[in-house]
Design a protein around this motif. Structure first.
Motif, PDB file in Angstrom:
ATOM      1  N   VAL A 154      -4.725  -0.018  -3.068  1.00  0.00           N
ATOM      2  CA  VAL A 154      -5.881   0.474  -3.347  1.00  0.00           C
ATOM      3  C   VAL A 154      -7.033  -0.278  -2.887  1.00  0.00           C
ATOM      4  CG1 VAL A 154      -7.681   1.021  -5.303  1.00  0.00           C
ATOM      5  CG2 VAL A 154      -4.851   1.443  -5.682  1.00  0.00           C
ATOM      6  N   LYS A 155      -7.681   0.025  -1.872  1.00  0.00           N
ATOM      7  CA  LYS A 155      -8.632  -0.659  -1.012  1.00  0.00           C
ATOM      8  C   LYS A 155     -10.006   0.078  -1.057  1.00  0.00           C
ATOM      9  CE  LYS A 155      -5.059  -2.724   1.653  1.00  0.00           C
ATOM     10  NZ  LYS A 155      -4.352  -3.104   2.894  1.00  0.00           N
ATOM     11  N   LEU A 156     -10.932  -0.688  -0.768  1.00  0.00           N
ATOM     12  CA  LEU A 156     -12.402  -0.251  -0.450  1.00  0.00           C
ATOM     13  C   LEU A 156     -12.891  -0.877   0.641  1.00  0.00           C
ATOM     14  CD1 LEU A 156     -14.064   1.471  -2.562  1.00  0.00           C
ATOM     15  CD2 LEU A 156     -15.127  -0.332  -3.301  1.00  0.00           C
ATOM     16  N   SER A 157     -13.546   0.092   1.714  1.00  0.00           N
ATOM     17  CA  SER A 157     -14.132  -0.370   2.900  1.00  0.00           C
ATOM     18  C   SER A 157     -14.906   0.858   3.364  1.00  0.00           C
ATOM     19  CB  SER A 157     -13.263  -0.821   3.839  1.00  0.00           C
ATOM     20  OG  SER A 157     -12.162   0.263   4.466  1.00  0.00           O
ATOM     21  N   ASP A 158     -16.232   0.390   4.070  1.00  0.00           N
ATOM     22  CA  ASP A 158     -16.933   1.293   4.509  1.00  0.00           C
ATOM     23  C   ASP A 158     -17.373   2.447   3.530  1.00  0.00           C
ATOM     24  OD1 ASP A 158     -16.818  -0.146   7.263  1.00  0.00           O
ATOM     25  OD2 ASP A 158     -15.169   0.869   7.583  1.00  0.00           O
ATOM     26  N   ASN A 159     -17.641   2.227   2.489  1.00  0.00           N
ATOM     27  CA  ASN A 159     -17.942   3.051   1.431  1.00  0.00           C
ATOM     28  C   ASN A 159     -16.853   4.083   1.369  1.00  0.00           C
ATOM     29  OD1 ASN A 159     -20.232   1.793   1.259  1.00  0.00           O
ATOM     30  ND2 ASN A 159     -21.633   3.378   2.504  1.00  0.00           N
ATOM     31  N   MET A 160     -15.809   3.713   1.351  1.00  0.00           N
ATOM     32  CA  MET A 160     -14.458   4.706   1.298  1.00  0.00           C
ATOM     33  C   MET A 160     -13.504   4.078   0.294  1.00  0.00           C
ATOM     34  SD  MET A 160     -13.752   7.584   2.726  1.00  0.00           S
ATOM     35  CE  MET A 160     -14.418   7.274   4.613  1.00  0.00           C
ATOM     36  N   LEU A 161     -12.764   4.851  -0.531  1.00  0.00           N
ATOM     37  CA  LEU A 161     -11.662   4.440  -1.413  1.00  0.00           C
ATOM     38  C   LEU A 161     -10.340   4.888  -0.576  1.00  0.00           C
ATOM     39  CD1 LEU A 161     -10.348   3.286  -4.014  1.00  0.00           C
ATOM     40  CD2 LEU A 161     -10.201   5.822  -4.791  1.00  0.00           C
ATOM     41  N   THR A 162      -9.588   3.909  -0.493  1.00  0.00           N
ATOM     42  CA  THR A 162      -8.406   4.404   0.281  1.00  0.00           C
ATOM     43  C   THR A 162      -7.198   4.180  -0.628  1.00  0.00           C
ATOM     44  OG1 THR A 162      -9.318   4.236   2.609  1.00  0.00           O
ATOM     45  CG2 THR A 162      -6.861   3.982   2.227  1.00  0.00           C
ATOM     46  N   LEU A 163      -5.998   5.298  -0.808  1.00  0.00           N
ATOM     47  CA  LEU A 163      -4.862   4.662  -1.517  1.00  0.00           C
ATOM     48  C   LEU A 163      -3.802   4.793  -0.675  1.00  0.00           C
ATOM     49  CD1 LEU A 163      -5.503   7.329  -4.747  1.00  0.00           C
ATOM     50  CD2 LEU A 163      -6.444   4.574  -4.317  1.00  0.00           C
ATOM     51  N   GLY A 164      -3.044   4.136  -0.499  1.00  0.00           N
ATOM     52  CA  GLY A 164      -1.801   3.876   0.345  1.00  0.00           C
ATOM     53  C   GLY A 164      -0.609   4.063  -0.094  1.00  0.00           C
ATOM     54  N   PHE A 165       0.475   4.516   0.465  1.00  0.00           N
ATOM     55  CA  PHE A 165       1.958   4.655   0.604  1.00  0.00           C
ATOM     56  C   PHE A 165       2.625   4.139   1.606  1.00  0.00           C
ATOM     57  CE2 PHE A 165       6.045   6.641   0.769  1.00  0.00           C
ATOM     58  CZ  PHE A 165       6.350   7.048  -0.640  1.00  0.00           C
ATOM     59  N   GLU A 166       3.461   3.117   1.311  1.00  0.00           N
ATOM     60  CA  GLU A 166       4.124   2.457   2.177  1.00  0.00           C
ATOM     61  C   GLU A 166       5.739   1.865   1.845  1.00  0.00           C
ATOM     62  OE1 GLU A 166       1.995  -1.010   3.434  1.00  0.00           O
ATOM     63  OE2 GLU A 166       2.702  -1.971   1.754  1.00  0.00           O
ATOM     64  N   LYS A 167       6.710   1.746   2.792  1.00  0.00           N
ATOM     65  CA  LYS A 167       7.758   1.160   2.483  1.00  0.00           C
ATOM     66  C   LYS A 167       7.806  -0.159   2.128  1.00  0.00           C
ATOM     67  CE  LYS A 167      12.649   1.432   3.882  1.00  0.00           C
ATOM     68  NZ  LYS A 167      13.685   1.809   4.771  1.00  0.00           N
ATOM     69  N   ARG A 168       8.041  -0.528   1.009  1.00  0.00           N
ATOM     70  CA  ARG A 168       8.024  -1.825   0.491  1.00  0.00           C
ATOM     71  C   ARG A 168       8.728  -1.882  -0.867  1.00  0.00           C
ATOM     72  NH1 ARG A 168       3.370  -4.203  -2.374  1.00  0.00           N
ATOM     73  NH2 ARG A 168       2.004  -2.848  -0.796  1.00  0.00           N
ATOM     74  N   LYS A 169       9.786  -2.626  -0.806  1.00  0.00           N
ATOM     75  CA  LYS A 169      10.560  -2.851  -2.137  1.00  0.00           C
ATOM     76  C   LYS A 169       9.723  -3.459  -3.328  1.00  0.00           C
ATOM     77  CE  LYS A 169      15.026  -3.665  -4.104  1.00  0.00           C
ATOM     78  NZ  LYS A 169      15.317  -2.415  -4.735  1.00  0.00           N
ATOM     79  N   LEU A 170       9.740  -2.716  -4.494  1.00  0.00           N
ATOM     80  CA  LEU A 170       9.077  -3.228  -5.737  1.00  0.00           C
ATOM     81  C   LEU A 170       9.773  -2.934  -6.940  1.00  0.00           C
ATOM     82  CD1 LEU A 170       5.126  -2.289  -5.192  1.00  0.00           C
ATOM     83  CD2 LEU A 170       6.195  -4.666  -4.969  1.00  0.00           C
ATOM     84  N   LYS A 171      10.402  -3.836  -7.555  1.00  0.00           N
ATOM     85  CA  LYS A 171      11.041  -3.539  -8.791  1.00  0.00           C
ATOM     86  C   LYS A 171      12.277  -2.712  -8.287  1.00  0.00           C
ATOM     87  CE  LYS A 171       7.807  -4.499 -12.196  1.00  0.00           C
ATOM     88  NZ  LYS A 171       7.132  -4.077 -13.399  1.00  0.00           N
TER      89      LYS A 171
END
Length: 278
Positions: A81-98
């Motif tokens: 969950v990131k914020l930049s240039d007056n924009m909210l961005t939600l991401g999805f990526e390959k990364r093992k969590l739990k």
């Protein structure tokens, strides 16, 4: 990067239910002033507009470190969950969590909202087996019955968005609506207007679904969500999941809630012109 907040409130979704989500959006305005229903289940937080020039921690909770159920192949991660240039961005990526091989992103409001106009301006990515959603929800995690109003882009086909609602835990009013130009080629406006006796969904100002049956209308105030997630199991609905081999994103320029009977809050708001839309 946006850090998560305490007091986690998970959204409890069953597999059959998860053919839901992607909500979305009450817009009531340009109509005679009407007070919010006085019943406790329909109390509402005030109107707001968030253009994400900053991240309002008093408004938003960031999901982190858990998932919604076995249907979901990813774990919510605050780092996506990131914020930049007056924009909210939600991401999805390959990364093992739990116990999941992928990481995904979600935010939700801390307050609940009732009758009014809900709208979001957003852009999705592409990819089979993924869901980019703007929706409202309340349910067992909040010691309430399950109600939901959805906009869900199943990014296997970015020419359409699915509108839907859940009434006391049962899916109602599902429909696929065309999105001219596609959800991934530019930003589009998604909105719904929720009134006591009517619920209407709009895409880029065009009415795409209307419900007036009292048995198919939500009766409890809800939280506002944005989420991007994937599934290995919901193939008939979301398509067969395929590792995109890159980080996929969902971008949000603006979200707003205008309480029923209140003046519109920005010139492009559906709440300014809904009375003229047929």
């Amino acid at each position: 990067m946006i850090s998560a907040q305490p007091n986690r409130q998970m959204r409890l979704l069953s597999v059959g239910a998860l053919l839901l989500a992607a909500a979305a959006a009450l817009f009531g305005a340009a109509q005679p002033a009407r007070a919010q229903d006085a019943s406790p289940e329909m109390q509402s937080a005030p109107s707001f507009v968030d253009d994400f020039k900053s991240f309002d921690r008093s408004r938003w909770y960031v999901s982190d470190g858990w998932s919604n159920g076995n249907h979901q192949n990813c774990t919510w991660s605050k780092s996506l969950v990131k914020l930049s240039d007056n924009m909210l961005t939600l991401g999805f990526e390959k990364r093992k969590l739990k116990d999941r091989e992928f990481a995904c992103a979600e935010i939700q409001t801390k307050q609940r909202f009732g009758y009014g106009t809900y709208e979001a301006r957003m852009k999705t990515d592409t990819g089979s087996g993924l869901n980019a959603a703007f929706f409202t929800y309340i349910g067992p995690a909040d010691k309430q019955p399950w109600y939901e109003i959805d906009f869900e882009v199943l990014t296997k086909d970015t020419s359409k968005v699915q509108v839907n609602s859940y009434i006391a835990g049962k899916p109602k009013n599902e429909k696929l609506a065309e999105v001219e130009g596609g959800t991934d080629k530019g930003f589009n406006d998604y909105a719904f207007i929720w009134e006591k006796d009517r619920l209407r969904w709009y895409v880029n100002g065009k009415l795409v679904q209307e419900v007036t049956d009292p048995e198919q209308l939500p009766t409890h105030s809800q939280k506002i969500f944005f989420s991007l997630w994937g599934s290995d199991t919901l193939k008939n609905w979301m398509g067969a999941f395929s590792d995109p081999g890159r980080q996929v994103s969902m971008q949000v320029q603006r979200v707003a809630f205008t309480a029923l009977g209140q003046p519109c809050q920005f010139p492009e708001s559906l709440a300014c012109s809904v009375s003229s839309i047929k």
